[in-house]
Design an enzyme around this catalytic site. Structure first.
Site, PDB file in Angstrom:
ATOM      1  N   ASP A 211       0.829  -1.205   0.000  1.00 23.46           N
ATOM      2  CA  ASP A 211       0.000   0.000   0.000  1.00 23.46           C
ATOM      3  C   ASP A 211       0.874   1.270   0.000  1.00 23.46           C
ATOM      4  OD1 ASP A 211      -2.739   1.029   0.354  1.00 23.46           O
ATOM      5  OD2 ASP A 211      -2.006   1.809   2.250  1.00 23.46           O
ATOM      6  N   GLU A 267      14.734 -14.474   0.214  1.00 19.45           N
ATOM      7  CA  GLU A 267      15.024 -15.664   1.032  1.00 19.45           C
ATOM      8  C   GLU A 267      13.953 -16.733   0.819  1.00 19.45           C
ATOM      9  OE1 GLU A 267      15.029 -14.289   5.083  1.00 19.45           O
ATOM     10  OE2 GLU A 267      16.542 -12.764   4.652  1.00 19.45           O
TER      11      GLU A 267
END
Ligand code: NOJ
Length: 549
Positions: A211, A267
């Site tokens: 957002d 990751e």
């Protein structure tokens, strides 16, 4: 020919050509019979979503929240609003969605918390200059007795961006006063968000819609904005924005924050992050799409283009080129929970500003049938373009904006904050109709939180019974998209006249969108799907078709 160089030995990540479906949770499906959509509702509709051939769903904020701004006012980033369910249900949803071949994307709200967040409570309880206040943006007032705000910034929802607290300091909120802005200069804030990302990725989320990604960095001198210049000449503001010189939108230092998030996502294999970033142009937007930043950015130029062939072509070319400049592809979108639904935008006379029209426009101006015809055609256009796409719940039913909701039921803070000069977004939040033989058109068992207009269930009936329904069109096109449109990223323009958007995809399919006022002859070949009538090889006006040539 637009070609994006891809090294053939590197497999294309799923999201690069993915189809995403936006679930505005409180209006999608009510599973527990309290009038508000919830996780149980989403779980019950997973087979329907799977039948649409979407790769992922993006769920609007589902965190605990007072819902002053539909959940974009978060009190706890690692929990679920009890109105929607709990963390176990969220885990079950992710597991069941995975069984249906659907991934789940969470909405990250990093620019501001709710004023009911623990951190903000601590900030108010602490004194000026304390570490607790430093998680937010507190400043002293100005003027002889500190009675004036620190500067003249205006909130997106109307009014000043500064609200005074009892000891005289003021805090910044680019949106509602109940949404205090976080201080991204503070490493505590940065670290906390890395933990939040890991929390949801560990739970199995495929990534984040972020957002207000363009709003996090602020000019630390907090200068005034020249609103007179803005108001007099919008291009002035555009110029400032284009230089990256606005004090709080799209500043260059935001990219450092984004790179930090990307390190975390990297990751976790196959994860994706999409930016909501309203910026000046593609030169600025492409920066968010660099290889170590977002995977996707919403293409709002395409969403904002009128139903006009030259505007659409221009938006498409600019986006393809802009994204290609950083080795990426665009992310197309026609509607979302912040804009007037496109079936209504396209139903209005050219040049109408739909947000203004909502408030007091002439209702005789609207042609619903025309809007729906164009919305269906626009869907085939979007689904034929290289890149990823996002659908907004209900567009697959051809839902229009509910523009005549009584003002007493409006929930959007925009309505109040603008002093009733902007109607806000409730008209695209009206709960989804699923059937015509149950209360609230199958949304749930009781009156929904926002009223559905008379005849709303007809959209569900058409979908369930009519083989040429808009739902059927979406199903077929999304299925065909997987076969024909996601193999490559090439696009070659076809010249079928100035008012026809037509192109050929490398995989052998032509897409023709007839925005002219007369029929247009189609290229020879097998019609795979069409949004409207084809007579003697000619496509009707305001319709689209895909042809296997
Ligand atoms: C953008 C969101 O899409 C919108 O719904 C919200 O009101 C603002 N950001 C503030 O979070």
């Amino acid at each position: 020919m637009h070609t994006v160089a891809m090294h053939s030995q590197i497999p294309v990540p799923w999201w690069r050509r993915g189809a995403f479906y936006q679930v505005y949770i409180r209006s999608f499906a009510d599973g527990n019979g309290d009038g508000t959509g919830d996780i149980a509702g989403i779980r019950s509709r997973l087979p329907k979503l799977a039948s649409l051939s979407v790769d992922a769903i993006w769920i609007n904020p589902w965190y605990p929240s007072p819902l002053n701004d539909g959940g974009y006012d978060v009190t706890d980033y690692v929990d679920i609003n009890p109105l929607y369910g709990n963390l176990d249900e969220a885990k079950a949803l992710i597991a069941e969605a995975t069984d249906h071949g659907i991934k789940v994307m969470v909405d990250l709200v990093p620019n501001h918390t709710s004023s009911a967040h623990r951190w903000f409570g601590e900030a108010l309880a602490a004194s000026p200059g304390s570490p607790e206040r430093d998680r937010y943006v507190f400043r002293d007032g100005t003027g002889p007795d500190g009675g004036l705000p620190p500067n003249n910034w205006r909130s997106v929802f109307g009014g000043s961006t500064w609200t005074r607290v009892p000891d005289g300091q003021r805090y910044l909120h680019l949106f509602d006063p109940s949404q205090p802005d976080l201080n991204w200069e503070n490493p505590t804030v940065r670290d906390a968000f890395h933990d939040i990302l890991r929390f949801w990725l560990d739970l199995g989320a495929c990534g984040f819609r972020v957002d207000v990604a363009h709003g996090l960095a602020k000019d630390q001198t907090f200068p005034d904005i020249d609103h007179d210049a803005d108001d007099a000449d919008e291009t002035d503001q555009d110029r400032v924005l284009a230089r990256g010189a606005h004090p709080h939108w799209d500043r260059d230092d935001v990219h450092d924050i984004i790179r930090g998030w990307r390190t975390v996502l990297d990751e976790y294999p196959d994860t994706v992050m999409v930016a909501e970033a309203w910026v000046a142009n593609w030169d600025r937007l492409a920066r968010y799409l660099r290889a170590d930043e977002f995977h996707q950015v919403f293409d709002f130029d395409f969403l904002e283009a009128d139903w006009d062939a030259s505007q659409m072509r221009h938006a498409i070319v600019t986006s393809l080129d802009g994204a290609a400049s950083v080795g990426a592809v665009p992310t197309w979108v026609l509607s979302n929970h912040d804009v007037v639904r496109h079936a209504t935008r396209y139903a209005l006379p050219p040049g109408t500003r739909s947000k203004t029209w909502l408030l007091d426009g002439d209702r005789n101006d609207i042609d619903d049938a025309l809007g729906l015809r164009r919305a269906r055609a626009a869907a085939l256009l979007m689904l034929a373009l290289p890149g990823s796409i996002y659908l907004y719940q209900g567009e697959e039913l051809g839902l229009p904006e509910v523009y005549d909701l009584p003002v007493e039921v409006l929930d959007d803070p925009v309505w109040t904050r603008s002093g009733h000069t902007e109607k806000g977004r409730d008209g695209c939040w009206v709960p989804i109709p699923w059937t015509d033989d149950a209360p609230s058109a199958g949304f749930g068992s009781v009156e929904p939180w926002l009223p559905q207009p008379p005849g709303w269930s007809a959209f569900a009936t058409a979908s369930n019974t009519d083989p040429s329904s808009t739902l059927d069109l979406y199903r077929r096109a999304l299925e065909l998209r997987r076969i024909h449109m996601t193999k490559d990223e090439d696009l070659e323009w076809l010249d079928l006249g100035a008012d026809v958007v037509a192109f050929h995809r490398g995989s052998g399919v032509a897409c023709v969108v007839n925005m002219s006022t007369s029929e247009v002859p189609l290229p020879a070949g097998e019609v795979l799907v069409a949004s409207g009538p084809i007579t003697d090889g000619k496509l009707a006006t305001d319709c689209s078709a895909w042809i296997l040539v």
